[in-house]
Design an enzyme around this catalytic site. Structure first.
Site, PDB file in Angstrom:
ATOM      1  N   GLY A 103       4.271   3.300   2.537  1.00  0.00           N
ATOM      2  CA  GLY A 103       3.797   3.301   1.146  1.00  0.00           C
ATOM      3  C   GLY A 103       4.780   4.060   0.260  1.00  0.00           C
ATOM      4  O   GLY A 103       5.149   5.187   0.573  1.00  0.00           O
ATOM      5  N   ARG A 136       6.233  -2.579   5.471  1.00  0.00           N
ATOM      6  CA  ARG A 136       5.657  -2.131   6.741  1.00  0.00           C
ATOM      7  C   ARG A 136       6.050  -3.209   7.742  1.00  0.00           C
ATOM      8  O   ARG A 136       5.684  -4.366   7.580  1.00  0.00           O
ATOM      9  CB  ARG A 136       4.144  -1.990   6.635  1.00  0.00           C
ATOM     10  CG  ARG A 136       3.697  -0.989   5.542  1.00  0.00           C
ATOM     11  CD  ARG A 136       2.243  -0.626   5.710  1.00  0.00           C
ATOM     12  NE  ARG A 136       1.678   0.016   4.517  1.00  0.00           N
ATOM     13  CZ  ARG A 136       1.728   1.330   4.271  1.00  0.00           C
ATOM     14  NH1 ARG A 136       2.325   2.144   5.107  1.00  0.00           N
ATOM     15  NH2 ARG A 136       1.163   1.825   3.188  1.00  0.00           N
ATOM     16  N   ASP A 153       4.037   9.444   7.710  1.00  0.00           N
ATOM     17  CA  ASP A 153       3.849   9.561   9.159  1.00  0.00           C
ATOM     18  C   ASP A 153       4.284   8.316   9.949  1.00  0.00           C
ATOM     19  O   ASP A 153       4.900   8.434  11.009  1.00  0.00           O
ATOM     20  CB  ASP A 153       2.393   9.950   9.504  1.00  0.00           C
ATOM     21  CG  ASP A 153       1.353   9.097   8.802  1.00  0.00           C
ATOM     22  OD1 ASP A 153       1.724   8.160   8.065  1.00  0.00           O
ATOM     23  OD2 ASP A 153       0.152   9.355   8.999  1.00  0.00           O
ATOM     24  N   THR A 202       5.201  10.830   0.644  1.00  0.00           N
ATOM     25  CA  THR A 202       3.963  10.057   0.675  1.00  0.00           C
ATOM     26  C   THR A 202       2.977  10.715  -0.274  1.00  0.00           C
ATOM     27  O   THR A 202       2.932  11.951  -0.350  1.00  0.00           O
ATOM     28  CB  THR A 202       3.335   9.991   2.094  1.00  0.00           C
ATOM     29  OG1 THR A 202       1.962   9.582   1.972  1.00  0.00           O
ATOM     30  CG2 THR A 202       3.353  11.335   2.821  1.00  0.00           C
ATOM     31  N   ILE A 203       2.180   9.896  -0.955  1.00  0.00           N
ATOM     32  CA  ILE A 203       1.188  10.499  -1.857  1.00  0.00           C
ATOM     33  C   ILE A 203       0.103  11.228  -1.062  1.00  0.00           C
ATOM     34  O   ILE A 203      -0.615  12.045  -1.610  1.00  0.00           O
ATOM     35  CB  ILE A 203       0.543   9.455  -2.805  1.00  0.00           C
ATOM     36  CG1 ILE A 203      -0.276   8.422  -2.029  1.00  0.00           C
ATOM     37  CG2 ILE A 203       1.575   8.815  -3.713  1.00  0.00           C
ATOM     38  CD1 ILE A 203      -1.237   7.622  -2.917  1.00  0.00           C
ATOM     39  N   ASP A 204      -0.006  10.937   0.239  1.00  0.00           N
ATOM     40  CA  ASP A 204      -1.122  11.488   1.030  1.00  0.00           C
ATOM     41  C   ASP A 204      -0.968  12.976   1.342  1.00  0.00           C
ATOM     42  O   ASP A 204      -1.947  13.635   1.692  1.00  0.00           O
ATOM     43  CB  ASP A 204      -1.265  10.718   2.352  1.00  0.00           C
ATOM     44  CG  ASP A 204      -1.508   9.234   2.131  1.00  0.00           C
ATOM     45  OD1 ASP A 204      -1.903   8.858   1.018  1.00  0.00           O
ATOM     46  OD2 ASP A 204      -1.298   8.451   3.079  1.00  0.00           O
ATOM     47  N   ASP A 241       0.129  14.372   3.931  1.00  0.00           N
ATOM     48  CA  ASP A 241      -0.388  14.676   5.270  1.00  0.00           C
ATOM     49  C   ASP A 241       0.723  14.885   6.308  1.00  0.00           C
ATOM     50  O   ASP A 241       0.602  14.441   7.447  1.00  0.00           O
ATOM     51  CB  ASP A 241      -1.326  13.536   5.723  1.00  0.00           C
ATOM     52  CG  ASP A 241      -0.649  12.177   5.691  1.00  0.00           C
ATOM     53  OD1 ASP A 241       0.456  12.060   5.106  1.00  0.00           O
ATOM     54  OD2 ASP A 241      -1.210  11.224   6.255  1.00  0.00           O
ATOM     55  N   ARG A 253      -5.533   7.774   2.645  1.00  0.00           N
ATOM     56  CA  ARG A 253      -5.767   7.260   3.999  1.00  0.00           C
ATOM     57  C   ARG A 253      -6.762   8.169   4.724  1.00  0.00           C
ATOM     58  O   ARG A 253      -7.854   8.349   4.216  1.00  0.00           O
ATOM     59  CB  ARG A 253      -4.453   7.139   4.772  1.00  0.00           C
ATOM     60  CG  ARG A 253      -4.513   6.097   5.886  1.00  0.00           C
ATOM     61  CD  ARG A 253      -3.227   6.044   6.658  1.00  0.00           C
ATOM     62  NE  ARG A 253      -2.140   5.448   5.908  1.00  0.00           N
ATOM     63  CZ  ARG A 253      -1.912   4.135   5.826  1.00  0.00           C
ATOM     64  NH1 ARG A 253      -2.698   3.298   6.453  1.00  0.00           N
ATOM     65  NH2 ARG A 253      -0.907   3.681   5.140  1.00  0.00           N
TER      66      ARG A 253
HETATM   67  O1  F6P Z   1       0.035   6.130   2.684  1.00  0.00           O
HETATM   68  C1  F6P Z   1      -0.003   5.876   1.316  1.00  0.00           C
HETATM   69  C2  F6P Z   1      -1.160   4.970   0.975  1.00  0.00           C
HETATM   70  O2  F6P Z   1      -1.164   4.764  -0.422  1.00  0.00           O
HETATM   71  C3  F6P Z   1      -2.536   5.471   1.430  1.00  0.00           C
HETATM   72  O3  F6P Z   1      -3.065   6.461   0.594  1.00  0.00           O
HETATM   73  C4  F6P Z   1      -3.307   4.191   1.464  1.00  0.00           C
HETATM   74  O4  F6P Z   1      -4.380   4.268   2.378  1.00  0.00           O
HETATM   75  C5  F6P Z   1      -2.282   3.183   1.921  1.00  0.00           C
HETATM   76  O5  F6P Z   1      -1.005   3.725   1.622  1.00  0.00           O
HETATM   77  C6  F6P Z   1      -2.399   1.822   1.297  1.00  0.00           C
HETATM   78  O6  F6P Z   1      -1.451   1.009   1.871  1.00  0.00           O
HETATM   79  P1  F6P Z   1      -1.072  -0.451   1.342  1.00  0.00           P
HETATM   80  O7  F6P Z   1      -0.256  -0.269   0.097  1.00  0.00           O
HETATM   81  O8  F6P Z   1      -0.276  -1.049   2.460  1.00  0.00           O
HETATM   82  O9  F6P Z   1      -2.370  -1.136   1.056  1.00  0.00           O
END
Ligand code: F6P
Length: 329
Positions: free
Chosen positions: A18, A79, A110, A133-135, A137, A179
């Site tokens: 992401g 991804r 991660d 990452t915005i998370d 984590d 997430r």
């Molecule tokens: O890891 C960053 C994130 O934005 C999470 O907060 C979220 O769950 C996920 O990616 C969403 O992923 P995608 O853009 O593949 O739907």
């Protein structure tokens, strides 16, 4: 934490997973620091997908002009399912050898670091991770690149929702990203003065949630705002609404899912500085001989942490902040 890497002439650079605001600032810092040290940089587009499918581009100081203020990533992100396979990683390693790349710098979260760790173990590739990452984590750094910007984007939305919630005396359930981590939910709930926050790190007892909301109604609160982490065990704001709305028929309830808006936009000043420091330090420590590490900042000091530690540990929320959120509600 290997420090056997000595002669680095050419590095590969990718962004993966992401995207997060500030990735471009990190790309710029890596490319410009490398240029100062006479190290060549190959950018790899679309993360591990491009690594497998030979999307290598040369980069220099000019190719990173005018990007520090831009969200997203000029290297694009993806991804890659194929990179999860041994064959995929073999193709990726062959491409790195074909371009005579001495080390790979990966910018991401991660999943990105899990990929970096496995390709380094299987094929002896030198890797450095820059946490973005915005998370938020990722262990080994107080904050990840993009977290501050996402927090402020979510908070801006929450403040706006609060205005309309107040005007209509409604109950709003606002779902934020993260997430399976509750950093965004916890800090936006404190900064936005939310009545309640549901976090993945805490068990959610639906009866307890209902009781707390009923107590608030008794206290004459006319509008309320509940922040729900997308990773909360209830399964998000829509599921929470389904479970509680029967008990609050007199209350006009609305759900708002903030979603990907939290990933976009111009990075905050703090994220730009963080990304600049981490990008420059990634190149510096690589040239000093380190690899299989993640760069970070802890208590305002640059730090490196072994990649295998970063991929095996979960970062804890600050539990004193959970207590604070409860105290001030
Ligand atoms: O890891 C960053 C994130 O934005 C999470 O907060 C979220 O769950 C996920 O990616 C969403 O992923 P995608 O853009 O593949 O739907």
């Amino acid at each position: 934490m290997s420090n056997s890497v000595v002669n680095i002439k050419r590095i590969g650079l990718l962004t993966s997973g992401g995207d997060s605001p500030g990735m471009n600032a990190a790309v710029r810092a890596v490319v410009r620091t490398a240029a100062h040290k006479n190290v060549e940089v190959y950018g790899i587009k679309h993360g591990y997908f491009g690594l497998i499918n030979d999307e290598f581009i040369t980069m220099d100081t000019h190719s990173v002009s005018n990007i520090i203020q831009r969200g997203g990533t000029i290297l694009k992100s993806a991804r890659s399912e194929e990179f999860r396979t041994k064959e995929g990683r073999k193709k990726a390693a062959e491409n790195l050898k074909k371009y005579e790349i001495d080390a790979l710098i990966t910018i991401g979260g991660d999943g990105t670091f899990a990929g970096a760790n496995i390709i380094s173990e299987e094929h002896g590739i030198n890797v450095i991770g820059i946490p973005a990452t915005i998370d938020n984590d990722i262990v080994g750094t107080d904050e990840t690149i993009g977290y501050d910007s996402a927090l402020n984007t979510a908070l801006d939305a929450i403040d706006k929702i609060r205005d309309t919630a107040d005007a209509h005396e409604r109950m709003f359930l606002v779902e934020v990203m993260g997430r399976d981590a509750g950093f965004i939910a916890l800090e936006t709930s404190i900064a936005g003065g939310a009545e309640l926050a549901l976090l993945p790190e805490e068990l959610t007892h639906i009866e307890e949630v209902k009781k707390q909301l009923k107590d608030m109604l008794k206290e004459q609160r006319r509008s309320s705002l509940i922040v729900v982490a997308e990773g909360d065990e209830i399964g998000g704001a829509i599921k929470l609404a389904d479970k509680i709305k029967g008990d609050f028929k007199q209350y006009d309830m609305r759900v708002c899912i903030l979603g990907h808006i939290q990933r976009g936009g111009s990075p905050s000043a703090r994220d730009r500085v963080l990304a600049s420091r981490l990008g420059a330090n990634a190149v510096k420590v690589l040239l000093e001989g380190h690899s299989q590490i993640v760069v970070g900042i802890v208590n305002n000091a640059l730090k490196i942490t072994p990649l295998r530690v970063v991929v095996s540990k979960k970062k804890d929320l600050d539990y004193s902040l959970i207590e604070l959120a409860k105290l001030l509600r």
